[in-house]
Enzyme design. Structure first.
Site, PDB file in Angstrom:
ATOM      1  N   GLY A 113      -6.050 -17.842  71.250  1.00  0.00           N
ATOM      2  CA  GLY A 113      -6.719 -17.495  69.998  1.00  0.00           C
ATOM      3  C   GLY A 113      -6.487 -18.537  68.915  1.00  0.00           C
ATOM      4  O   GLY A 113      -7.407 -18.881  68.156  1.00  0.00           O
ATOM      5  N   ASP A 114      -5.259 -19.047  68.840  1.00  0.00           N
ATOM      6  CA  ASP A 114      -4.949 -20.109  67.870  1.00  0.00           C
ATOM      7  C   ASP A 114      -5.770 -21.356  68.178  1.00  0.00           C
ATOM      8  O   ASP A 114      -6.255 -22.040  67.268  1.00  0.00           O
ATOM      9  CB  ASP A 114      -3.460 -20.457  67.915  1.00  0.00           C
ATOM     10  CG  ASP A 114      -2.572 -19.231  67.798  1.00  0.00           C
ATOM     11  OD1 ASP A 114      -2.952 -18.298  67.061  1.00  0.00           O
ATOM     12  OD2 ASP A 114      -1.505 -19.192  68.442  1.00  0.00           O
TER      13      ASP A 114
END
Length: 301
Positions: A251-252
Site C-alpha cells: 500500500g505504501d
C-alpha cells in the site's frame, strides 16, 4: 520537495521456520531477515527507487533508531529524523511457519518537546511541497496530531497526501488533502456498510470528496484499484500478473508510485497505473520494489 513522516519506525525481524511454532518450547529458525521501515520510510524508499528525491522525517531512539536512520541514509534518502533521548525504536518480530505470527512492539515515548521539534521542521515547508502522512499514531502523541500538522500548514499551500483509516482519515478531510488512499473494506467501514460493486465504491468515495478530499485512490487487493479524481472522472485498473510473495509495504508503494507518476506527468491515469505497478511490484518481491521492476510492470498496464 516531498516529505514523509514516520512517527514510529521499526526494524522488522523476519524469522522463518520449517515446522509449526511450538509455544513454551525452544524453536529454531531456518532463515532470518531484517527490514528497516515504517509506512513513511517505505514511501520514501519507493520514491527514491523511482528517482524522486525526498526527505524522511520522524522519530527514532536508541541503537535500533540509529540503525533505522543509517538504513535511510544508505538508500540515498535525505534523513531529518529527531533522535529521542530515551527508549529504543521498535523491533517487530514476524514468525513465518505454517501460520504467520506477529509481535509488534510499542515503541519509545515521544515527548511534547520532541513533537514541537518536528512541527518546527514542518513549518519550513513551502508552497507546492508535498507532505505524505501515513499510518497510525503512537499512544504517546495526541490522537489529533494529523489535524495539528495540517492546520499549521494549510495556509502555506502545502500539498497533503494522507494514508490512514477511519477517524484519523475522516478528521483531516476538512483540510482538503490532494490524495487519500483507503482500501475498499476501509471505505465501507467508514460508512458502516460493505461495498460490493464498483458503483458502490465510487458512490462512497464521492462522499469523502464532498467532505473535502480531492482525489480518492481505492486499493482493492486482487481486484485492482480505482481512482475517483477531483474532476469527477473514474479510472479503473486490474492487477498485473505475478506471484504474490509479500504484502508488507504494498500500500505504501502504491502511494509512492501514484505521487511519482503524477509529479512526472500531471496525468491521473498515468498516476493510477504507476501506483498499481509499484504496489504490485512490492507484492511480487521479498522487499520493497525496485524502480526497474515497477517500470517493467507499468509497461504491461
Amino acid at each position: 520537495m516531498i516529505y514523509t513522516v514516520t512517527f514510529n519506525p521499526a526494524i522488522d525481524y523476519i524469522v522463518r521456520m520449517d515446522k509449526p511454532l511450538d509455544p513454551g518450547m525452544t524453536n529454531r529458525s531456518v532463515s532470518e531477515d531484517c527490514f528497516f521501515g515504517g509506512k513513511g520510510i517505505n514511501v520514501s524508499t519507493v520514491l527514491k527507487n523511482l528517482g524522486i528525491e525526498n526527505t524522511a522525517l520522524g522519530f527514532a531512539a536508541g541503537f535500533t533508531g540509529e540503525a533505522i536512520v543509517e538504513s535511510v541514509i544508505k538508500k540515498g534518502i535525505i534523513s531529518d529524523f529527531i533522535m529521542l533521548k530515551d527508549g529504543i525504536s521498535r523491533i517487530n518480530v514476524k514468525i513465518k511457519s505454517d501460520e504467520e505470527t506477529e509481535i509488534n512492539a510499542q515503541g519509545p515515548e515521544i515527548s511534547q518537546g520532541a513533537l514541537d521539534e518536528l512541527l518546527a521542521k514542518l513549518d519550513k515547508l513551502e508552497k507546492d511541497d508535498i507532505l505524505i502522512l501515513a499510518g497510525s499514531i503512537p499512544s504517546s502523541l495526541p490522537s489529533n496530531v494529523y489535524e495539528i500538522i495540517l492546520e499549521r500548514l494549510e495556509s502555506k499551500g502545502v500539498i497533503f497526501v494522507v494514508d490512514a483509516t477511519k477517524d484519523l482519515l475522516m478528521n483531516v478531510l476538512k483540510y482538503k488533502p490532494f490524495l487519500i488512499k483507503p482500501n475498499n473494506h476501509e471505505l465501507g467501514e467508514m460508512f458502516g456498510t460493505v461495498l460490493k460493486t464498483d458503483d458502490e465504491i465510487e458512490e462512497h468515495a464521492k462522499k469523502l470528496q464532498a467532505m473535502g478530499a480531492r482525489n480518492v485512490l481505492i486499493s482493492m487487493a486482487g481486484d485492482g484499484a480505482m481512482l475517483i479524481t477531483e474532476d469527477g472522472e473514474r479510472f479503473r485498473v486490474g492487477v498485473p500478473k505475478g506471484t504474490v510473495k509479500n504484502s508488507v509495504g504494498a500500500g505504501d508503494s502504491m502511494v509512492a508510485g501514484f505521487v511519482a507518476g503524477y509529479m512526472k506527468t500531471k496525468d491521473y491515469r498515468t498516476a493510477l497505473n504507476m501506483g498499481t505497478a509499484a504496489g504490485s511490484a512490492t507484492a511480487f518481491s521479498d522487499d520493497l520494489a525496485t524502480g526497474e521492476l515497477i517500470n517493467s510492470i507499468y509497461e504491461t498496464l
